[in-house]
Design a protein around this motif. Structure first.
Motif, PDB file in Angstrom:
ATOM      1  N   LEU A  94       0.837  -1.214   0.000  1.00 35.96           N
ATOM      2  CA  LEU A  94       0.000   0.000   0.000  1.00 35.96           C
ATOM      3  C   LEU A  94       0.866   1.257   0.000  1.00 35.96           C
ATOM      4  O   LEU A  94       0.575   2.235  -0.692  1.00 35.96           O
ATOM      5  CB  LEU A  94      -0.929   0.012   1.214  1.00 35.96           C
ATOM      6  CG  LEU A  94      -2.061  -1.018   1.221  1.00 35.96           C
ATOM      7  CD1 LEU A  94      -2.887  -0.891   2.503  1.00 35.96           C
ATOM      8  CD2 LEU A  94      -2.967  -0.862   0.008  1.00 35.96           C
ATOM      9  N   LEU A  95       1.939   1.205   0.772  1.00 35.94           N
ATOM     10  CA  LEU A  95       2.841   2.360   0.823  1.00 35.94           C
ATOM     11  C   LEU A  95       3.484   2.593  -0.554  1.00 35.94           C
ATOM     12  O   LEU A  95       3.610   3.737  -1.011  1.00 35.94           O
ATOM     13  CB  LEU A  95       3.923   2.136   1.887  1.00 35.94           C
ATOM     14  CG  LEU A  95       4.903   3.276   2.093  1.00 35.94           C
ATOM     15  CD1 LEU A  95       4.188   4.537   2.567  1.00 35.94           C
ATOM     16  CD2 LEU A  95       5.989   2.901   3.107  1.00 35.94           C
ATOM     17  N   ALA A  96       3.868   1.495  -1.201  1.00 35.23           N
ATOM     18  CA  ALA A  96       4.473   1.612  -2.528  1.00 35.23           C
ATOM     19  C   ALA A  96       3.461   2.184  -3.529  1.00 35.23           C
ATOM     20  O   ALA A  96       3.811   3.032  -4.358  1.00 35.23           O
ATOM     21  CB  ALA A  96       4.967   0.246  -2.993  1.00 35.23           C
ATOM     22  N   MET A 115     -11.311   0.834  15.037  1.00 36.89           N
ATOM     23  CA  MET A 115     -10.581   0.879  13.764  1.00 36.89           C
ATOM     24  C   MET A 115      -9.334  -0.001  13.875  1.00 36.89           C
ATOM     25  O   MET A 115      -8.538   0.168  14.800  1.00 36.89           O
ATOM     26  CB  MET A 115     -10.185   2.326  13.460  1.00 36.89           C
ATOM     27  CG  MET A 115      -9.594   2.505  12.079  1.00 36.89           C
ATOM     28  SD  MET A 115      -9.116   4.211  11.751  1.00 36.89           S
ATOM     29  CE  MET A 115     -10.654   4.943  11.272  1.00 36.89           C
ATOM     30  N   ASN A 116      -9.202  -0.996  13.003  1.00 39.81           N
ATOM     31  CA  ASN A 116      -8.038  -1.868  13.135  1.00 39.81           C
ATOM     32  C   ASN A 116      -6.800  -1.242  12.486  1.00 39.81           C
ATOM     33  O   ASN A 116      -6.842  -0.165  11.906  1.00 39.81           O
ATOM     34  CB  ASN A 116      -8.338  -3.276  12.610  1.00 39.81           C
ATOM     35  CG  ASN A 116      -8.485  -3.334  11.112  1.00 39.81           C
ATOM     36  OD1 ASN A 116      -7.898  -2.522  10.388  1.00 39.81           O
ATOM     37  ND2 ASN A 116      -9.251  -4.275  10.647  1.00 39.81           N
ATOM     38  N   ASN A 117      -5.720  -1.978  12.609  1.00 38.80           N
ATOM     39  CA  ASN A 117      -4.419  -1.468  12.172  1.00 38.80           C
ATOM     40  C   ASN A 117      -4.408  -1.085  10.694  1.00 38.80           C
ATOM     41  O   ASN A 117      -3.907  -0.022  10.311  1.00 38.80           O
ATOM     42  CB  ASN A 117      -3.406  -2.574  12.453  1.00 38.80           C
ATOM     43  CG  ASN A 117      -2.000  -2.029  12.556  1.00 38.80           C
ATOM     44  OD1 ASN A 117      -1.800  -0.814  12.508  1.00 38.80           O
ATOM     45  ND2 ASN A 117      -1.056  -2.919  12.698  1.00 38.80           N
ATOM     46  N   ARG A 118      -4.987  -1.952   9.871  1.00 31.58           N
ATOM     47  CA  ARG A 118      -4.971  -1.681   8.433  1.00 31.58           C
ATOM     48  C   ARG A 118      -5.817  -0.461   8.076  1.00 31.58           C
ATOM     49  O   ARG A 118      -5.416   0.383   7.277  1.00 31.58           O
ATOM     50  CB  ARG A 118      -5.481  -2.902   7.658  1.00 31.58           C
ATOM     51  CG  ARG A 118      -5.293  -2.732   6.152  1.00 31.58           C
ATOM     52  CD  ARG A 118      -6.089  -3.752   5.377  1.00 31.58           C
ATOM     53  NE  ARG A 118      -5.541  -5.074   5.501  1.00 31.58           N
ATOM     54  CZ  ARG A 118      -6.118  -6.146   4.927  1.00 31.58           C
ATOM     55  NH1 ARG A 118      -7.244  -6.019   4.239  1.00 31.58           N
ATOM     56  NH2 ARG A 118      -5.592  -7.342   5.062  1.00 31.58           N
ATOM     57  N   GLU A 119      -6.979  -0.389   8.711  1.00 29.13           N
ATOM     58  CA  GLU A 119      -7.869   0.749   8.435  1.00 29.13           C
ATOM     59  C   GLU A 119      -7.225   2.072   8.839  1.00 29.13           C
ATOM     60  O   GLU A 119      -7.296   3.064   8.110  1.00 29.13           O
ATOM     61  CB  GLU A 119      -9.196   0.568   9.167  1.00 29.13           C
ATOM     62  CG  GLU A 119     -10.104  -0.445   8.496  1.00 29.13           C
ATOM     63  CD  GLU A 119     -11.351  -0.734   9.323  1.00 29.13           C
ATOM     64  OE1 GLU A 119     -11.350  -0.404  10.527  1.00 29.13           O
ATOM     65  OE2 GLU A 119     -12.298  -1.306   8.776  1.00 29.13           O
ATOM     66  N   SER A 120      -6.574   2.066   9.993  1.00 31.70           N
ATOM     67  CA  SER A 120      -5.935   3.308  10.446  1.00 31.70           C
ATOM     68  C   SER A 120      -4.752   3.653   9.532  1.00 31.70           C
ATOM     69  O   SER A 120      -4.480   4.825   9.273  1.00 31.70           O
ATOM     70  CB  SER A 120      -5.487   3.197  11.904  1.00 31.70           C
ATOM     71  OG  SER A 120      -4.523   2.189  12.025  1.00 31.70           O
ATOM     72  N   TYR A 121      -4.095   2.620   9.059  1.00 30.49           N
ATOM     73  CA  TYR A 121      -2.970   2.840   8.142  1.00 30.49           C
ATOM     74  C   TYR A 121      -3.462   3.477   6.836  1.00 30.49           C
ATOM     75  O   TYR A 121      -2.877   4.436   6.328  1.00 30.49           O
ATOM     76  CB  TYR A 121      -2.290   1.501   7.869  1.00 30.49           C
ATOM     77  CG  TYR A 121      -1.049   1.585   7.028  1.00 30.49           C
ATOM     78  CD1 TYR A 121       0.121   2.129   7.546  1.00 30.49           C
ATOM     79  CD2 TYR A 121      -1.036   1.119   5.717  1.00 30.49           C
ATOM     80  CE1 TYR A 121       1.267   2.211   6.783  1.00 30.49           C
ATOM     81  CE2 TYR A 121       0.106   1.194   4.947  1.00 30.49           C
ATOM     82  CZ  TYR A 121       1.254   1.731   5.482  1.00 30.49           C
ATOM     83  OH  TYR A 121       2.383   1.815   4.725  1.00 30.49           O
ATOM     84  N   ILE A 122      -4.548   2.933   6.321  1.00 32.49           N
ATOM     85  CA  ILE A 122      -5.128   3.478   5.074  1.00 32.49           C
ATOM     86  C   ILE A 122      -5.628   4.903   5.299  1.00 32.49           C
ATOM     87  O   ILE A 122      -5.429   5.780   4.460  1.00 32.49           O
ATOM     88  CB  ILE A 122      -6.251   2.547   4.570  1.00 32.49           C
ATOM     89  CG1 ILE A 122      -5.651   1.249   4.026  1.00 32.49           C
ATOM     90  CG2 ILE A 122      -7.096   3.230   3.490  1.00 32.49           C
ATOM     91  CD1 ILE A 122      -6.658   0.175   3.687  1.00 32.49           C
ATOM     92  N   ALA A 123      -6.248   5.116   6.456  1.00 30.90           N
ATOM     93  CA  ALA A 123      -6.742   6.468   6.772  1.00 30.90           C
ATOM     94  C   ALA A 123      -5.585   7.459   6.824  1.00 30.90           C
ATOM     95  O   ALA A 123      -5.693   8.594   6.346  1.00 30.90           O
ATOM     96  CB  ALA A 123      -7.475   6.433   8.106  1.00 30.90           C
ATOM     97  N   GLU A 124      -4.464   6.993   7.362  1.00 31.84           N
ATOM     98  CA  GLU A 124      -3.285   7.861   7.461  1.00 31.84           C
ATOM     99  C   GLU A 124      -2.734   8.202   6.074  1.00 31.84           C
ATOM    100  O   GLU A 124      -2.358   9.342   5.796  1.00 31.84           O
ATOM    101  CB  GLU A 124      -2.221   7.145   8.291  1.00 31.84           C
ATOM    102  CG  GLU A 124      -1.169   8.084   8.856  1.00 31.84           C
ATOM    103  CD  GLU A 124      -0.213   7.335   9.771  1.00 31.84           C
ATOM    104  OE1 GLU A 124       0.986   7.513   9.618  1.00 31.84           O
ATOM    105  OE2 GLU A 124      -0.695   6.555  10.617  1.00 31.84           O
ATOM    106  N   LEU A 125      -2.715   7.197   5.213  1.00 28.11           N
ATOM    107  CA  LEU A 125      -2.215   7.430   3.847  1.00 28.11           C
ATOM    108  C   LEU A 125      -3.131   8.381   3.071  1.00 28.11           C
ATOM    109  O   LEU A 125      -2.675   9.165   2.243  1.00 28.11           O
ATOM    110  CB  LEU A 125      -2.101   6.107   3.080  1.00 28.11           C
ATOM    111  CG  LEU A 125      -0.967   5.151   3.455  1.00 28.11           C
ATOM    112  CD1 LEU A 125      -1.045   3.876   2.622  1.00 28.11           C
ATOM    113  CD2 LEU A 125       0.394   5.789   3.259  1.00 28.11           C
TER     114      LEU A 125
END
Lengths: 234, 214
Positions: A109-111, B1-11
């Motif tokens: 996803l980062l990439a 909010m799980n880890n992936r969701e928060s990661y996507i939200a951050e991006l």
């Protein structure tokens, strides 16, 4: 929209905050969760909320990405959520259920985030997307060390018997249908022990009855072989 | 909010609009053209070229073929390098084609050791042709990588090696007009320094990565 049911806090724990026994327990939990998750993602083909047909997917992702390139946060969030599920299913199909899948999804996803300006709407989305995922997957395996170090720390206090149990469990998750199953057994064993089960090269060498250098060579060849298999698939 | 969701939200948070990338093929051709003009200008500026070098392309078709093959091979490798920097654009066969062309071109000089395209002579010899080859290839490497790093090369080392190879071969090729013609001299003093620039180019690009991290 489908949301992954894999508990990521469990993944974090597996990545190094618990003992080996805890890790084994959580490994089973992750395995069970992922089976549930992937059944929803992969097998419910008629479910439009899960994983619709490739053509419409590609067109929708393309339009979402175009809007994301223009700065639309909501479209981008939706795109990344959908892609994350696809990446997870893609990796699981090829590697079986492994604890590192979530890390690999996030690396991908980062990439995608960093490379989003390189997507050209006039070209199909899928080749662009899967090229990134494929490279990130191989990169991840090649440079995977932190997990190995953490596991090593815990393993110092555990008996060989427990290591054997862990190894057996890890092997059980690899069936003949996934990508690892296509590797020659000696390469697969080296890769499984060092990159998936978290043994150091020295420990893997001891278990396999070969030199440490030979383990490194086998891992290197295993990764190259994986790359070839994936490229051939594409 | 799980880890992936928060990661996507951050991006997704504070998402900055991005400019569409320019036509990568066109950019590759522009890079090649600018680099060739620069190298030719530099070589002419430093010393005159071998007298009658261009008329030899008419008198010796094999020399012409050798030169044209070199131009096509270098242009191809340059183009493939730019395409390599865009995920999913590069075809494996296209990449193999470029390296194959370079190999066929270089093999002409190896064949020339036995049967040269032109009669070997020291006419037009330049005293520092090997250093010229290396120095003149540096700006094309830097320019190429400056353009390429704006994309997203998934295999940075391979991309850097390819652009350095193309850059190193431009002066190496033109040296067969500018310097003496002798296949052994060409291989040792033009081609070898050009190939050496692959290592130099990879080192340069290693310290000049897109996100500043090594």
């Amino acid at each position: 929209m489908y949301k992954s049911s894999t508990p990521c806090s469990v993944v974090e724990t597996f990545n190094g905050r618990g003992s080996v026994q805890q890790n084994l327990h959580y490994g089973i939990v992750i395995f069970a969760c992922s089976i549930v998750a992937n059944e929803e993602v992969v097998f419910k083909k008629g479910d439009t909320k899960g994983m619709p047909k490739q053509q419409s997917d590609s067109a929708r992702w393309s339009s979402l990405m175009v809007r994301a390139q223009q700065g639309s946060e909501s479209d981008y969030q939706q795109l990344l959520t959908e892609l994350a599920n696809v990446i997870h299913a893609y990796l699981r199909k090829r590697f079986g259920n492994q604890p590192f899948l979530e890390d690999c999804v996030q690396e991908s996803l980062l990439a995608i985030h960093k490379a989003r300006h390189t997507y050209d709407p006039q070209r199909p989305f899928r080749p662009w997307f899967f090229t990134i995922v494929r490279h990130k997957m191989i990169d991840y395996l090649r440079h995977k060390k932190s997990y190995q170090r953490v596991i090593k720390y815990h393993q110092q206090e555990k008996a060989v018997r427990e290591q054997q149990v862990k190894r057996d469990m890890m092997e059980d998750t690899i069936d003949n249908d996934n990508l690892l199953g296509e590797l020659p057994p000696r390469y697969r064993m080296a890769l499984t022990l060092t990159k998936l089960a978290g043994f150091t090269n020295a420990e893997a060498a001891k278990q396999l009855g070969i030199s440490e250098g030979a383990v490194k060579v086998r891992v290197y060849r295993a990764i190259n072989k994986l790359r070839q298999i994936i490229e051939a698939e594409d | 909010m799980n880890n992936r969701e928060s990661y996507i939200a951050e991006l997704s948070q504070n998402l900055v609009p991005v400019k569409r990338m320019p036509n990568v093929n066109l950019l590759g051709v522009i890079w090649f053209t600018v680099s060739v003009i620069y190298v030719i200008a530099q070589i002419h500026f430093y010393d005159p070229i071998r007298p009658g070098a261009f008329s030899q392309t008419i008198s010796s078709p094999r020399f012409l073929f050798e030169s044209l093959l070199g131009i096509v091979a270098i242009c191809w490798v340059g183009l493939q390098t730019f395409r390599d920097a865009v995920p999913g654009l590069q075809k494996h066969s296209f990449m193999i084609g470029g390296y194959l062309l370079i190999a066929i071109w270089l093999s002409q000089y190896v064949i020339g050791l036995i049967s040269p395209a032109l009669e070997p002579s020291t006419l037009g010899k330049r005293d520092f042709c090997q250093y010229e080859t290396m120095i003149y290839s540096l700006p094309p490497i830097c320019l190429g990588w400056f353009l390429i790093r704006r994309f997203y090369p998934l295999e940075p080392v391979r991309t850097a090696a390819s652009i350095s190879l193309a850059s190193g071969m431009i002066p190496a090729l033109y040296m067969q007009f500018a310097c003496m013609y002798d296949p052994s001299h060409i291989l040792m003093f033009h081609i070898a320094p050009g190939l050496l620039m692959v290592l130099v180019g990879v080192a340069i690009t290693w310290y000049w990565q897109p996100d500043g991290s090594k």
